[in-house]
Design an enzyme around this catalytic site. Structure first.
Site, PDB file in Angstrom:
ATOM      1  N   SER A  84      51.931 -43.469 -17.098  1.00  0.00           N
ATOM      2  CA  SER A  84      52.283 -44.667 -16.322  1.00  0.00           C
ATOM      3  C   SER A  84      51.706 -44.655 -14.954  1.00  0.00           C
ATOM      4  O   SER A  84      51.509 -43.599 -14.317  1.00  0.00           O
ATOM      5  CB  SER A  84      53.847 -44.794 -16.539  1.00  0.00           C
ATOM      6  N   LYS A  85      51.402 -45.729 -14.477  1.00  0.00           N
ATOM      7  CA  LYS A  85      50.924 -45.770 -13.158  1.00  0.00           C
ATOM      8  C   LYS A  85      51.978 -45.654 -11.958  1.00  0.00           C
ATOM      9  O   LYS A  85      51.765 -44.921 -11.265  1.00  0.00           O
ATOM     10  CB  LYS A  85      50.564 -47.484 -12.825  1.00  0.00           C
ATOM     11  N   ARG A  86      53.132 -45.750 -12.315  1.00  0.00           N
ATOM     12  CA  ARG A  86      54.242 -45.247 -11.490  1.00  0.00           C
ATOM     13  C   ARG A  86      54.490 -43.778 -11.398  1.00  0.00           C
ATOM     14  O   ARG A  86      54.642 -43.362 -10.229  1.00  0.00           O
ATOM     15  CB  ARG A  86      55.691 -45.799 -11.890  1.00  0.00           C
ATOM     16  N   GLY A 106      50.019 -42.536 -11.054  1.00  0.00           N
ATOM     17  CA  GLY A 106      49.343 -43.066  -9.714  1.00  0.00           C
ATOM     18  C   GLY A 106      47.793 -43.088 -10.203  1.00  0.00           C
ATOM     19  O   GLY A 106      47.588 -43.678 -11.240  1.00  0.00           O
TER      20      GLY A 106
END
Ligand code: GLU
Length: 396
Positions: free
Chosen positions: A214-216, A219
Protein backbone atom coordinates in the site's frame (compact mmCIF):
# COMPACT_ATOMS: atom_id res chain seq x y z
CA UNK A 1 -10.55 -21.56 -22.37
CA UNK A 2 -9.59 -22.13 -25.95
CA UNK A 3 -7.92 -19.67 -28.22
CA UNK A 4 -10.85 -19.42 -30.57
CA UNK A 5 -13.32 -18.13 -28.02
CA UNK A 6 -15.15 -15.39 -29.86
CA UNK A 7 -15.53 -11.74 -29.08
CA UNK A 8 -13.55 -11.52 -25.89
CA UNK A 9 -13.71 -8.02 -24.44
CA UNK A 10 -11.82 -7.06 -21.30
CA UNK A 11 -11.35 -3.74 -19.61
CA UNK A 12 -9.03 -2.17 -17.11
CA UNK A 13 -10.83 0.47 -15.10
CA UNK A 14 -8.47 2.52 -12.94
CA UNK A 15 -9.81 5.36 -10.82
CA UNK A 16 -7.61 8.42 -11.38
CA UNK A 17 -7.21 9.13 -7.68
CA UNK A 18 -3.45 8.63 -7.67
CA UNK A 19 -0.51 7.97 -9.96
CA UNK A 20 -0.03 4.62 -11.70
CA UNK A 21 0.32 1.99 -8.97
CA UNK A 22 2.15 -1.30 -9.51
CA UNK A 23 -1.02 -3.22 -8.62
CA UNK A 24 -2.86 -1.38 -11.39
CA UNK A 25 -0.02 -1.98 -13.84
CA UNK A 26 0.00 -5.67 -13.02
CA UNK A 27 -3.78 -6.05 -13.38
CA UNK A 28 -3.55 -4.16 -16.68
CA UNK A 29 -0.90 -6.59 -17.88
CA UNK A 30 -3.13 -9.58 -17.11
CA UNK A 31 -6.04 -8.01 -18.96
CA UNK A 32 -3.79 -7.17 -21.87
CA UNK A 33 -2.33 -10.68 -22.03
CA UNK A 34 -5.76 -12.23 -21.87
CA UNK A 35 -7.12 -10.01 -24.66
CA UNK A 36 -4.12 -10.52 -26.94
CA UNK A 37 -3.90 -14.23 -26.29
CA UNK A 38 -7.52 -14.89 -27.20
CA UNK A 39 -7.74 -12.32 -29.98
CA UNK A 40 -10.02 -10.02 -28.00
CA UNK A 41 -10.40 -6.32 -27.36
CA UNK A 42 -8.76 -4.44 -24.51
CA UNK A 43 -10.57 -1.36 -23.22
CA UNK A 44 -9.11 1.23 -20.87
CA UNK A 45 -11.69 3.11 -18.84
CA UNK A 46 -10.98 6.00 -16.52
CA UNK A 47 -13.40 5.68 -13.61
CA UNK A 48 -13.62 9.24 -12.40
CA UNK A 49 -17.11 9.16 -10.86
CA UNK A 50 -15.64 10.31 -7.55
CA UNK A 51 -15.34 13.99 -8.42
CA UNK A 52 -13.56 15.01 -5.24
CA UNK A 53 -10.74 12.52 -5.48
CA UNK A 54 -10.29 12.17 -9.25
CA UNK A 55 -7.75 14.41 -10.98
CA UNK A 56 -6.84 14.84 -14.61
CA UNK A 57 -3.13 14.80 -13.74
CA UNK A 58 -3.52 11.32 -12.25
CA UNK A 59 -5.32 10.13 -15.35
CA UNK A 60 -2.48 11.54 -17.48
CA UNK A 61 0.06 9.79 -15.28
CA UNK A 62 -1.75 6.44 -15.55
CA UNK A 63 -2.04 6.67 -19.35
CA UNK A 64 1.59 7.75 -19.73
CA UNK A 65 2.83 4.96 -17.46
CA UNK A 66 0.85 2.25 -19.26
CA UNK A 67 2.06 3.57 -22.60
CA UNK A 68 5.65 3.53 -21.35
CA UNK A 69 5.18 -0.10 -20.30
CA UNK A 70 3.84 -0.93 -23.76
CA UNK A 71 0.35 -1.87 -22.52
CA UNK A 72 -1.66 -0.15 -25.21
CA UNK A 73 -5.42 -0.24 -25.39
CA UNK A 74 -7.88 -0.61 -28.26
CA UNK A 75 -10.49 1.82 -26.92
CA UNK A 76 -10.54 4.47 -24.22
CA UNK A 77 -13.50 5.85 -22.22
CA UNK A 78 -13.91 8.27 -19.38
CA UNK A 79 -16.89 7.88 -17.05
CA UNK A 80 -17.42 11.62 -16.55
CA UNK A 81 -18.15 11.85 -20.31
CA UNK A 82 -20.90 9.28 -19.96
CA UNK A 83 -23.08 10.60 -17.15
CA UNK A 84 -26.15 10.89 -19.40
CA UNK A 85 -26.02 7.19 -20.16
CA UNK A 86 -25.98 6.27 -16.46
CA UNK A 87 -28.76 8.77 -15.75
CA UNK A 88 -30.95 7.07 -18.36
CA UNK A 89 -30.44 3.77 -16.56
CA UNK A 90 -31.33 5.28 -13.19
CA UNK A 91 -34.51 6.52 -14.79
CA UNK A 92 -35.34 3.09 -16.22
CA UNK A 93 -34.70 1.45 -12.88
CA UNK A 94 -36.92 3.94 -11.09
CA UNK A 95 -39.67 3.24 -13.63
CA UNK A 96 -39.35 -0.53 -13.37
CA UNK A 97 -39.26 -0.44 -9.58
CA UNK A 98 -35.79 -1.97 -9.23
CA UNK A 99 -34.74 1.32 -7.63
CA UNK A 100 -36.60 3.90 -5.62
CA UNK A 101 -36.18 7.38 -4.24
CA UNK A 102 -35.56 7.11 -0.57
CA UNK A 103 -36.21 9.87 1.89
CA UNK A 104 -33.38 10.01 4.37
CA UNK A 105 -33.21 11.53 7.80
CA UNK A 106 -30.81 14.46 7.45
CA UNK A 107 -27.85 13.85 9.79
CA UNK A 108 -27.14 17.56 9.83
CA UNK A 109 -29.46 20.42 9.05
CA UNK A 110 -29.42 21.40 5.38
CA UNK A 111 -28.20 17.95 4.21
CA UNK A 112 -29.71 16.17 1.22
CA UNK A 113 -32.67 14.05 2.23
CA UNK A 114 -33.25 12.01 -0.92
CA UNK A 115 -31.06 9.36 -2.54
CA UNK A 116 -31.69 6.58 -5.08
CA UNK A 117 -31.59 3.13 -3.51
CA UNK A 118 -31.50 -0.24 -5.17
CA UNK A 119 -34.41 -2.51 -4.31
CA UNK A 120 -32.50 -5.52 -3.08
CA UNK A 121 -34.29 -8.82 -3.86
CA UNK A 122 -32.33 -10.30 -0.91
CA UNK A 123 -31.17 -13.53 -2.37
CA UNK A 124 -28.20 -15.86 -2.53
CA UNK A 125 -25.80 -15.32 -5.40
CA UNK A 126 -23.08 -17.65 -6.62
CA UNK A 127 -20.61 -16.92 -9.37
CA UNK A 128 -17.82 -18.96 -10.89
CA UNK A 129 -14.58 -17.08 -10.66
CA UNK A 130 -11.99 -18.25 -13.18
CA UNK A 131 -9.27 -17.98 -10.54
CA UNK A 132 -11.08 -18.55 -7.26
CA UNK A 133 -13.73 -21.09 -8.25
CA UNK A 134 -17.29 -20.79 -6.96
CA UNK A 135 -17.93 -17.77 -4.75
CA UNK A 136 -21.19 -17.45 -2.82
CA UNK A 137 -22.84 -14.49 -1.17
CA UNK A 138 -26.05 -13.76 0.60
CA UNK A 139 -27.00 -10.28 -0.58
CA UNK A 140 -29.44 -9.71 2.26
CA UNK A 141 -26.68 -8.15 4.34
CA UNK A 142 -26.13 -5.47 1.67
CA UNK A 143 -29.55 -3.94 2.29
CA UNK A 144 -31.03 -1.50 -0.22
CA UNK A 145 -27.72 0.10 -1.14
CA UNK A 146 -27.43 3.54 -2.72
CA UNK A 147 -26.82 3.61 -6.50
CA UNK A 148 -27.12 7.37 -7.08
CA UNK A 149 -26.95 10.48 -4.94
CA UNK A 150 -29.88 11.81 -6.94
CA UNK A 151 -31.39 10.70 -10.29
CA UNK A 152 -28.80 12.92 -11.97
CA UNK A 153 -25.81 11.80 -9.92
CA UNK A 154 -25.13 8.09 -10.46
CA UNK A 155 -22.53 6.38 -8.29
CA UNK A 156 -19.73 3.95 -8.89
CA UNK A 157 -21.44 0.52 -8.88
CA UNK A 158 -24.10 1.56 -11.32
CA UNK A 159 -21.58 3.18 -13.66
CA UNK A 160 -19.39 0.07 -13.69
CA UNK A 161 -22.28 -2.25 -14.48
CA UNK A 162 -23.73 0.00 -17.17
CA UNK A 163 -20.34 0.44 -18.80
CA UNK A 164 -19.50 -3.24 -18.78
CA UNK A 165 -22.90 -3.92 -20.35
CA UNK A 166 -22.75 -1.15 -22.96
CA UNK A 167 -19.13 -2.00 -23.82
CA UNK A 168 -20.02 -5.70 -24.14
CA UNK A 169 -17.34 -6.70 -21.64
CA UNK A 170 -17.14 -10.50 -21.47
CA UNK A 171 -14.50 -10.91 -18.74
CA UNK A 172 -13.93 -8.78 -15.67
CA UNK A 173 -10.39 -9.28 -14.45
CA UNK A 174 -9.47 -7.17 -11.45
CA UNK A 175 -7.87 -7.26 -8.03
CA UNK A 176 -9.32 -9.48 -5.35
CA UNK A 177 -10.11 -6.37 -3.28
CA UNK A 178 -13.11 -5.96 -5.61
CA UNK A 179 -14.59 -9.35 -4.86
CA UNK A 180 -17.00 -7.89 -2.30
CA UNK A 181 -18.31 -5.47 -4.95
CA UNK A 182 -19.25 -8.30 -7.25
CA UNK A 183 -22.59 -9.31 -5.61
CA UNK A 184 -23.86 -5.71 -5.75
CA UNK A 185 -22.84 -5.48 -9.36
CA UNK A 186 -24.48 -8.80 -10.23
CA UNK A 187 -27.73 -7.62 -8.63
CA UNK A 188 -27.67 -4.44 -10.72
CA UNK A 189 -26.92 -6.47 -13.87
CA UNK A 190 -29.92 -8.67 -13.22
CA UNK A 191 -32.11 -5.62 -12.66
CA UNK A 192 -31.15 -3.99 -15.98
CA UNK A 193 -31.12 -7.24 -17.95
CA UNK A 194 -27.38 -7.29 -18.55
CA UNK A 195 -25.60 -10.62 -19.07
CA UNK A 196 -23.16 -11.59 -16.36
CA UNK A 197 -19.53 -11.33 -17.42
CA UNK A 198 -17.05 -13.99 -16.39
CA UNK A 199 -15.13 -12.88 -13.30
CA UNK A 200 -11.45 -13.45 -12.57
CA UNK A 201 -10.21 -11.89 -9.35
CA UNK A 202 -6.44 -11.61 -9.23
CA UNK A 203 -4.48 -12.27 -6.02
CA UNK A 204 -3.27 -9.13 -4.27
CA UNK A 205 0.38 -8.20 -3.97
CA UNK A 206 2.08 -8.64 -0.59
CA UNK A 207 5.51 -7.68 0.67
CA UNK A 208 8.06 -10.10 2.14
CA UNK A 209 6.37 -9.75 5.57
CA UNK A 210 3.01 -10.66 4.06
CA UNK A 211 1.64 -7.17 4.39
CA UNK A 212 -0.56 -5.93 1.57
CA UNK A 213 1.32 -3.49 -0.63
CA UNK A 214 0.00 0.00 0.00
CA UNK A 215 1.10 3.54 -0.63
CA UNK A 216 0.69 4.35 3.03
CA UNK A 217 3.00 1.58 4.22
CA UNK A 218 5.38 1.23 1.30
CA UNK A 219 5.69 4.76 -0.04
CA UNK A 220 7.36 5.39 -3.39
CA UNK A 221 7.88 1.71 -4.17
CA UNK A 222 4.23 1.38 -5.19
CA UNK A 223 4.52 3.90 -8.05
CA UNK A 224 5.56 2.93 -11.55
CA UNK A 225 7.34 6.27 -11.91
CA UNK A 226 9.83 5.21 -9.23
CA UNK A 227 11.00 2.28 -11.34
CA UNK A 228 11.01 4.34 -14.50
CA UNK A 229 13.21 6.95 -12.85
CA UNK A 230 15.53 4.28 -11.50
CA UNK A 231 16.13 3.07 -15.04
CA UNK A 232 14.17 -0.17 -15.02
CA UNK A 233 13.28 -1.52 -18.44
CA UNK A 234 9.55 -1.87 -19.20
CA UNK A 235 10.13 -5.47 -20.24
CA UNK A 236 11.83 -6.29 -16.93
CA UNK A 237 8.87 -4.86 -15.01
CA UNK A 238 6.32 -6.66 -17.18
CA UNK A 239 8.15 -9.96 -16.79
CA UNK A 240 8.29 -9.37 -13.03
CA UNK A 241 4.57 -8.50 -12.86
CA UNK A 242 3.59 -11.53 -14.91
CA UNK A 243 5.28 -13.78 -12.38
CA UNK A 244 3.40 -12.13 -9.55
CA UNK A 245 0.35 -14.33 -9.89
CA UNK A 246 1.19 -16.44 -12.93
CA UNK A 247 3.81 -18.93 -14.07
CA UNK A 248 4.23 -20.77 -17.36
CA UNK A 249 4.39 -24.21 -15.75
CA UNK A 250 7.95 -24.68 -17.03
CA UNK A 251 11.38 -23.67 -15.80
CA UNK A 252 11.50 -20.72 -18.17
CA UNK A 253 11.45 -17.30 -16.55
CA UNK A 254 12.54 -14.74 -19.11
CA UNK A 255 9.80 -13.46 -21.42
CA UNK A 256 9.31 -10.38 -23.54
CA UNK A 257 5.77 -9.01 -23.84
CA UNK A 258 4.92 -10.87 -27.09
CA UNK A 259 6.36 -14.03 -25.54
CA UNK A 260 4.16 -13.56 -22.49
CA UNK A 261 1.13 -13.23 -24.75
CA UNK A 262 2.09 -16.49 -26.40
CA UNK A 263 2.68 -18.36 -23.13
CA UNK A 264 -0.19 -16.91 -21.10
CA UNK A 265 -3.15 -19.02 -20.03
CA UNK A 266 -5.70 -17.96 -17.44
CA UNK A 267 -5.63 -21.47 -15.96
CA UNK A 268 -2.12 -20.85 -14.69
CA UNK A 269 -3.03 -17.75 -12.72
CA UNK A 270 -2.76 -18.63 -9.04
CA UNK A 271 -5.14 -17.66 -6.29
CA UNK A 272 -2.52 -17.47 -3.54
CA UNK A 273 -1.04 -14.08 -2.71
CA UNK A 274 1.62 -12.71 -5.03
CA UNK A 275 4.80 -11.62 -3.29
CA UNK A 276 6.75 -8.53 -4.24
CA UNK A 277 10.45 -9.30 -4.15
CA UNK A 278 12.74 -6.46 -5.24
CA UNK A 279 15.70 -8.83 -5.65
CA UNK A 280 13.67 -10.75 -8.18
CA UNK A 281 12.92 -7.52 -10.06
CA UNK A 282 16.63 -6.68 -10.10
CA UNK A 283 17.33 -10.10 -11.50
CA UNK A 284 14.74 -9.66 -14.27
CA UNK A 285 16.30 -6.28 -15.02
CA UNK A 286 19.73 -7.84 -15.37
CA UNK A 287 18.40 -10.58 -17.64
CA UNK A 288 16.52 -8.12 -19.83
CA UNK A 289 19.57 -5.88 -20.14
CA UNK A 290 21.40 -8.93 -21.42
CA UNK A 291 18.79 -9.31 -24.16
CA UNK A 292 19.59 -5.85 -25.48
CA UNK A 293 22.04 -5.42 -28.33
CA UNK A 294 25.59 -4.95 -26.95
CA UNK A 295 25.61 -1.29 -27.86
CA UNK A 296 22.45 -0.56 -25.90
CA UNK A 297 23.67 -2.57 -22.96
CA UNK A 298 26.72 -0.42 -22.89
CA UNK A 299 24.66 2.78 -23.03
CA UNK A 300 22.43 1.41 -20.36
CA UNK A 301 25.10 0.54 -17.88
CA UNK A 302 27.30 3.48 -18.87
CA UNK A 303 24.58 5.75 -17.46
CA UNK A 304 25.84 5.10 -13.98
CA UNK A 305 29.06 3.32 -14.75
CA UNK A 306 32.29 4.49 -16.27
CA UNK A 307 33.49 1.89 -18.79
CA UNK A 308 36.85 3.43 -19.55
CA UNK A 309 39.98 1.44 -18.82
CA UNK A 310 40.40 1.37 -15.02
CA UNK A 311 43.46 2.35 -13.07
CA UNK A 312 43.82 -0.53 -10.64
CA UNK A 313 44.95 -0.28 -7.07
CA UNK A 314 47.09 -3.34 -6.44
CA UNK A 315 45.98 -3.53 -2.82
CA UNK A 316 42.35 -3.87 -3.79
CA UNK A 317 42.58 -6.77 -6.21
CA UNK A 318 42.49 -9.55 -3.61
CA UNK A 319 39.31 -10.18 -1.64
CA UNK A 320 39.34 -9.23 2.07
CA UNK A 321 41.44 -11.78 4.01
CA UNK A 322 42.58 -13.51 0.87
CA UNK A 323 46.12 -13.05 -0.52
CA UNK A 324 47.47 -11.58 -3.78
CA UNK A 325 48.79 -15.07 -4.60
CA UNK A 326 45.34 -16.51 -4.30
CA UNK A 327 43.87 -13.70 -6.41
CA UNK A 328 46.50 -14.36 -9.07
CA UNK A 329 45.74 -18.08 -9.11
CA UNK A 330 42.02 -17.43 -9.38
CA UNK A 331 42.34 -14.84 -12.14
CA UNK A 332 44.64 -17.16 -14.08
CA UNK A 333 42.10 -19.94 -13.73
CA UNK A 334 39.12 -17.90 -14.94
CA UNK A 335 40.97 -16.16 -17.78
CA UNK A 336 40.36 -18.99 -20.26
CA UNK A 337 36.76 -19.35 -19.06
CA UNK A 338 35.70 -15.80 -19.93
CA UNK A 339 32.65 -16.76 -22.03
CA UNK A 340 31.41 -19.33 -19.64
CA UNK A 341 29.45 -18.01 -16.68
CA UNK A 342 28.44 -21.51 -15.54
CA UNK A 343 32.04 -22.71 -15.49
CA UNK A 344 33.30 -19.65 -13.61
CA UNK A 345 30.50 -20.00 -11.10
CA UNK A 346 31.25 -23.70 -10.60
CA UNK A 347 34.87 -22.81 -9.93
CA UNK A 348 33.85 -19.95 -7.62
CA UNK A 349 31.63 -22.25 -5.58
CA UNK A 350 34.69 -24.36 -4.96
CA UNK A 351 37.36 -21.71 -4.44
CA UNK A 352 35.12 -19.26 -2.57
CA UNK A 353 32.80 -16.82 -4.33
CA UNK A 354 34.43 -13.68 -2.96
CA UNK A 355 37.92 -15.00 -3.66
CA UNK A 356 37.11 -15.48 -7.32
CA UNK A 357 34.40 -12.97 -8.19
CA UNK A 358 35.82 -9.95 -6.36
CA UNK A 359 39.24 -9.91 -8.10
CA UNK A 360 37.52 -10.61 -11.40
CA UNK A 361 35.01 -7.80 -11.00
CA UNK A 362 37.61 -5.39 -9.68
CA UNK A 363 40.01 -6.24 -12.51
CA UNK A 364 37.28 -5.48 -15.04
CA UNK A 365 35.91 -2.32 -13.47
CA UNK A 366 38.54 -0.92 -11.12
CA UNK A 367 35.67 0.04 -8.83
CA UNK A 368 34.51 -1.06 -5.41
CA UNK A 369 30.96 -1.02 -6.71
CA UNK A 370 29.94 -2.00 -10.22
CA UNK A 371 27.67 -4.41 -12.08
CA UNK A 372 28.62 -8.04 -11.57
CA UNK A 373 31.59 -9.48 -13.52
CA UNK A 374 29.41 -11.43 -15.96
CA UNK A 375 27.52 -8.35 -17.02
CA UNK A 376 30.80 -6.50 -17.34
CA UNK A 377 32.35 -9.23 -19.47
CA UNK A 378 29.33 -9.26 -21.77
CA UNK A 379 29.56 -5.54 -22.25
CA UNK A 380 33.32 -5.29 -22.58
CA UNK A 381 33.56 -8.28 -24.88
CA UNK A 382 36.01 -11.16 -24.65
CA UNK A 383 39.07 -9.34 -25.86
CA UNK A 384 38.78 -6.27 -23.64
CA UNK A 385 37.88 -8.42 -20.62
CA UNK A 386 40.96 -10.59 -21.16
CA UNK A 387 43.11 -7.49 -21.52
CA UNK A 388 41.88 -6.11 -18.20
CA UNK A 389 42.40 -9.40 -16.39
CA UNK A 390 45.96 -9.58 -17.80
CA UNK A 391 46.59 -6.06 -16.58
CA UNK A 392 45.55 -7.07 -13.05
CA UNK A 393 47.74 -10.19 -13.23
CA UNK A 394 50.74 -8.06 -14.17
CA UNK A 395 50.24 -6.03 -11.01
CA UNK A 396 50.02 -9.03 -8.72
N1 GLU B 1 -12.30 1.70 -10.61
C1 GLU B 1 -11.95 0.60 -9.78
C2 GLU B 1 -10.59 0.83 -9.16
O1 GLU B 1 -9.89 1.69 -9.51
C3 GLU B 1 -11.92 -0.71 -10.55
C4 GLU B 1 -13.26 -1.24 -10.87
C5 GLU B 1 -13.31 -2.54 -11.57
O2 GLU B 1 -12.27 -3.02 -12.09
O3 GLU B 1 -14.38 -3.10 -11.68
O4 GLU B 1 -10.18 0.14 -8.28
Amino acid sequence: MNEHTNNIVVRMAPSPTGNLHIGTARATLFNYLFAKKYGGKFILRSEDTDKERSKKEYEDNILAGLTWLGLTWDEFYRQSDRTEIYVSYVKKMLESGSAYISKEEPKEPGQRTEVVRFKNPNKKIAFDDLIRGTVEFDTTELGDFIIARSPEEPLYHLAVVVDDFEMKVTHVMRGEDHISNTPRQILIQEAIGAPRPVYAHLPLIFDAEHKKLSKRKHGAMVWIDTYKEEGYLPDALLNFFAFMGWNPGTEREIFTLPELVEAFTIERVQKGAAVFNIEKLKWFQKKHIELLPAEEQLKFIAKDFDMSEPVLDKEKIAWKQSTPEEARKNLETVLPMIDDEAMIMAYAEEAGKGNVLWPLRYALSGKEKSPDPFTLMKILGKEESAKRIQRALELL
